[in-house]
Enzyme design. Structure first.
Site, PDB file in Angstrom:
ATOM      1  N   THR A  30      -5.719   2.403  -7.331  1.00 34.14           N
ATOM      2  CA  THR A  30      -6.998   2.463  -6.725  1.00 34.14           C
ATOM      3  C   THR A  30      -7.973   3.743  -6.914  1.00 34.14           C
ATOM      4  O   THR A  30      -7.454   4.774  -6.870  1.00 34.14           O
ATOM      5  CB  THR A  30      -6.794   2.224  -5.088  1.00 34.14           C
ATOM      6  OG1 THR A  30      -5.954   1.186  -4.925  1.00 34.14           O
ATOM      7  CG2 THR A  30      -8.023   2.173  -4.429  1.00 34.14           C
ATOM      8  N   TYR A  74      -2.113   5.374  -4.463  1.00 31.87           N
ATOM      9  CA  TYR A  74      -3.304   6.424  -4.209  1.00 31.87           C
ATOM     10  C   TYR A  74      -2.738   7.442  -5.071  1.00 31.87           C
ATOM     11  O   TYR A  74      -1.828   8.198  -4.916  1.00 31.87           O
ATOM     12  CB  TYR A  74      -3.288   6.889  -2.981  1.00 31.87           C
ATOM     13  CG  TYR A  74      -4.387   5.768  -2.050  1.00 31.87           C
ATOM     14  CD1 TYR A  74      -4.177   5.081  -1.153  1.00 31.87           C
ATOM     15  CD2 TYR A  74      -5.604   5.595  -2.600  1.00 31.87           C
ATOM     16  CE1 TYR A  74      -4.763   4.221  -0.481  1.00 31.87           C
ATOM     17  CE2 TYR A  74      -6.632   4.769  -2.314  1.00 31.87           C
ATOM     18  CZ  TYR A  74      -6.151   4.025  -0.903  1.00 31.87           C
ATOM     19  OH  TYR A  74      -6.980   3.103  -0.270  1.00 31.87           O
ATOM     20  N   SER A 106       0.776  -1.328  -0.029  1.00 38.65           N
ATOM     21  CA  SER A 106      -0.102  -0.053  -0.053  1.00 38.65           C
ATOM     22  C   SER A 106       0.898   1.466  -0.015  1.00 38.65           C
ATOM     23  O   SER A 106       1.884   1.372   0.670  1.00 38.65           O
ATOM     24  CB  SER A 106      -1.063   0.137   1.144  1.00 38.65           C
ATOM     25  OG  SER A 106      -1.636   1.255   1.360  1.00 38.65           O
ATOM     26  N   LYS A 158      -8.033  -1.010  -9.542  1.00 41.77           N
ATOM     27  CA  LYS A 158      -8.478  -1.913  -8.234  1.00 41.77           C
ATOM     28  C   LYS A 158      -9.737  -0.855  -7.979  1.00 41.77           C
ATOM     29  O   LYS A 158      -9.568   0.494  -7.736  1.00 41.77           O
ATOM     30  CB  LYS A 158      -7.445  -1.654  -7.188  1.00 41.77           C
ATOM     31  CG  LYS A 158      -8.175  -2.469  -6.144  1.00 41.77           C
ATOM     32  CD  LYS A 158      -7.076  -2.702  -4.850  1.00 41.77           C
ATOM     33  CE  LYS A 158      -7.590  -3.164  -3.673  1.00 41.77           C
ATOM     34  NZ  LYS A 158      -8.481  -2.294  -2.909  1.00 41.77           N
ATOM     35  N   HIS A 184     -13.593  -2.604  -2.216  1.00 39.37           N
ATOM     36  CA  HIS A 184     -12.666  -1.978  -0.901  1.00 39.37           C
ATOM     37  C   HIS A 184     -12.838  -2.732   0.341  1.00 39.37           C
ATOM     38  O   HIS A 184     -12.796  -2.195   1.293  1.00 39.37           O
ATOM     39  CB  HIS A 184     -12.761  -0.308  -0.730  1.00 39.37           C
ATOM     40  CG  HIS A 184     -11.327   0.244  -0.523  1.00 39.37           C
ATOM     41  ND1 HIS A 184     -10.793   0.955  -1.232  1.00 39.37           N
ATOM     42  CD2 HIS A 184     -10.865   0.375   0.746  1.00 39.37           C
ATOM     43  CE1 HIS A 184      -9.601   1.315  -0.603  1.00 39.37           C
ATOM     44  NE2 HIS A 184      -9.767   1.100   0.423  1.00 39.37           N
TER      45      HIS A 184
HETATM   46  C1  FNR Z   1      -7.728  -1.833   2.833  1.00 37.40           C
HETATM   47  N1  FNR Z   1      -7.924  -1.829   1.463  1.00 37.40           N
HETATM   48  C2  FNR Z   1      -7.051  -0.974   0.948  1.00 37.40           C
HETATM   49  N2  FNR Z   1      -7.058  -0.810  -0.494  1.00 37.40           N
HETATM   50  C3  FNR Z   1      -6.176  -0.212  -1.116  1.00 37.40           C
HETATM   51  O1  FNR Z   1      -6.152   0.112  -2.446  1.00 37.40           O
HETATM   52  N3  FNR Z   1      -5.043   0.661  -0.469  1.00 37.40           N
HETATM   53  C4  FNR Z   1      -5.093   0.520   0.812  1.00 37.40           C
HETATM   54  O2  FNR Z   1      -4.246   1.097   1.536  1.00 37.40           O
HETATM   55  C5  FNR Z   1      -6.108  -0.097   1.564  1.00 37.40           C
HETATM   56  N4  FNR Z   1      -6.060  -0.301   3.073  1.00 37.40           N
HETATM   57  C6  FNR Z   1      -6.785  -1.098   3.606  1.00 37.40           C
HETATM   58  C7  FNR Z   1      -6.575  -1.110   5.184  1.00 37.40           C
HETATM   59  C8  FNR Z   1      -7.692  -1.921   5.740  1.00 37.40           C
HETATM   60  C9  FNR Z   1      -7.517  -2.058   7.170  1.00 37.40           C
HETATM   61  C10 FNR Z   1      -8.661  -2.833   5.033  1.00 37.40           C
HETATM   62  C11 FNR Z   1      -9.350  -3.901   5.642  1.00 37.40           C
HETATM   63  C12 FNR Z   1      -8.492  -2.732   3.655  1.00 37.40           C
HETATM   64  C13 FNR Z   1      -8.733  -2.568   0.727  1.00 37.40           C
HETATM   65  C14 FNR Z   1      -8.289  -4.202   0.478  1.00 37.40           C
HETATM   66  O3  FNR Z   1      -7.081  -3.790  -0.484  1.00 37.40           O
HETATM   67  C15 FNR Z   1      -9.055  -5.067  -0.060  1.00 37.40           C
HETATM   68  O4  FNR Z   1      -9.805  -4.417  -1.377  1.00 37.40           O
HETATM   69  C16 FNR Z   1     -10.041  -5.516   0.848  1.00 37.40           C
HETATM   70  O5  FNR Z   1      -9.514  -5.737   2.042  1.00 37.40           O
HETATM   71  C17 FNR Z   1     -10.673  -7.031   0.651  1.00 37.40           C
HETATM   72  O6  FNR Z   1     -11.541  -7.379   1.260  1.00 37.40           O
HETATM   73  P1  FNR Z   1     -11.403  -8.462   2.415  1.00 37.40           P
HETATM   74  O7  FNR Z   1     -10.451  -9.415   2.118  1.00 37.40           O
HETATM   75  O8  FNR Z   1     -10.523  -7.591   3.548  1.00 37.40           O
HETATM   76  O9  FNR Z   1     -12.740  -9.029   2.858  1.00 37.40           O
HETATM   77  C1  LAC Z   2      -8.646   2.200   3.869  1.00 34.83           C
HETATM   78  C2  LAC Z   2      -8.066   2.953   2.795  1.00 34.83           C
HETATM   79  C3  LAC Z   2      -6.690   3.620   3.594  1.00 34.83           C
HETATM   80  O1  LAC Z   2      -9.565   1.237   3.459  1.00 34.83           O
HETATM   81  O2  LAC Z   2      -7.640   2.086   1.714  1.00 34.83           O
HETATM   82  O3  LAC Z   2      -8.370   2.479   5.117  1.00 34.83           O
END
Ligand code: FNR
Ligand code: LAC
Length: 362
Positions: free
Chosen positions: A162, A136, A112, A232, A256
């Site tokens: 994303t 991002y 990330s 994404k 997400h």
């Molecule tokens: C995320 N996700 C996410 N996506 C992204 O593009 N950049 C990011 O920094 C983050 N940060 C992030 C933090 C936390 C705590 C979570 C739970 C999710 C989304 C992540 O990439 C993904 O799309 C989801 O987490 C997929 O779903 P599951 O497997 O958590 O159910």
């Molecule tokens: C989140 C962002 C940082 O889901 O992706 O917290």
């Protein structure tokens, strides 16, 4: 969780509650939480379980090969680690622990933008593993450009852009907790610190720093890097086709993890139509609620080339650092191998759409 090689009857759903007492409440809520009423968060998991399969028999499935390629990178199984911010809240070794587990499991970690360890340091610490960088797009174009150039020169093999986060979804848990990154941690890829403010520090940062990504932004990014690009956060066939038209090689069907628009459709429910729209013009990956090897088979049968897991990696990290993440990955490998065998498939290519049973197929 000490021997990642040992086959264990671990249910990934159990991990969240095992990890809960190991984390500060605000950290647990940040990791576990979704947006709004968390309806999409729940539906992501339930939607996979609504999908029924009709396995083939009379196949010699003594040996199964889960390996595949995603955007030109070979992986030992169609399971990648989704980009998740702030691993430092789960374990002192943070993203380095996660990346080392992914390298040992011979799969990809998507790192990330909001990691607590600089992308260069993650790459240096885990030279053997394939990594993609999740970007991002910032309002600050030069900052955005530098992130991409840093990732490319550090050996990251793809850029994941994303596009579903023009603002952060309403994270009620974070608002209640007035969530902020602990003072000993920082967003290592970005200079300075986000200002703590309502509704939460990260929401405030996203609101001020993140761009509302347009197709022109993607075309610009295409022009400044030679790395393959995945987009994404897509849930619609028309958006998926638009991604390919501006030079993306892959689309990640994602909401997400239910953290953006609450009420957004579960990824399992739109994967097939997005995959049909993309066809052979690109690769489709999916995340959101993947919690078992059967879910992996469901996703591949609906047209995904691979899946990504988010929260399970964090729970593994919190429970036992790199070994915990490795155990999560090896558990999914064991479950996916069995699911392939019971579905009558020896390779990813043999997981086809006719394995999906639907009432209309009677
Ligand atoms: C995320 N996700 C996410 N996506 C992204 O593009 N950049 C990011 O920094 C983050 N940060 C992030 C933090 C936390 C705590 C979570 C739970 C999710 C989304 C992540 O990439 C993904 O799309 C989801 O987490 C997929 O779903 P599951 O497997 O958590 O159910
Ligand atoms: C989140 C962002 C940082 O889901 O992706 O917290």
């Amino acid at each position: 969780m000490n021997d990642p090689e040992a086959p264990i009857a671990l249910d990934l759903d159990d991990l969240q509650e095992i990890a809960r007492p190991l984390l500060e409440t605000s950290a647990f809520d940040y990791f576990a939480g979704g947006s709004g009423t968390e309806s999409t968060l729940r539906d992501n998991v339930d939607a996979w379980r609504r999908i029924r399969l009709r396995p083939r028999v009379f196949r010699d499935v003594t040996s199964v090969d889960l390996s595949t390629t995603v955007m030109g990178t070979t992986v030992s199984m169609p399971v990648l680690l989704a980009p998740v911010a702030y691993h430092g809240m789960a374990h002192e070794h943070a993203e380095i622990a996660t990346a080392s587990a992914a390298a040992l499991a011979d799969t990809i970690m998507v790192v990330s933008t909001l990691a607590n360890v600089a992308l260069e340091d993650i790459a240096t610490a885990t030279p053997g593993g394939s990594k993609w960088f999740q970007l991002y797009v910032h309002v600050d174009r030069e900052l955005t450009r530098s992130l991409v150039q840093r990732a490319e020169s550090s050996g990251y093999e793809a850029i994941v852009i994303t596009v579903d986060t023009p603002k952060l979804g309403q994270r009620r848990r974070d608002e209640r907790n007035r969530f902020a990154l602990p003072p000993n941690l920082r967003i290592a890829n970005i200079a300075g610190r986000p200002t703590a403010a309502d509704p939460s520090e990260i929401a405030n940062y996203a609101s001020s720093a993140f761009a509302s990504v347009t197709l022109e932004d993607i075309e610009w990014l295409r022009s400044i890097t030679s790395l393959p690009i995945a987009i994404k956060g897509v849930l619609r066939p028309d958006d998926a086709q638009a991604c390919l038209a501006v030079g993306a090689q892959a689309v990640i069907v994602s909401n997400h993890g239910g953290r953006q628009l609450d009420g957004a459709v579960a990824t399992a429910d739109v994967l097939a139509e997005v995959s049909d729209a993309v066809g052979d013009a690109g690769e489709v990956l999916v995340d959101g609620g993947i919690r078992s090897g059967t879910d992996v088979v469901r996703a591949l049968a609906l047209g995904a080339r691979a899946v990504l897991i988010g929260r399970p990696q964090v729970w593994g990290l919190a429970i036992d650092g790199a070994a915990g993440v490795r155990t999560v990955l090896e558990t999914l490998r064991t479950e996916t191998t069995l699911a392939f065998q019971l579905a009558g498939a020896r390779t990813n290519a043999e997981i086809t759409s006719d394995l999906i049973w639907a009432p209309s197929s009677r």
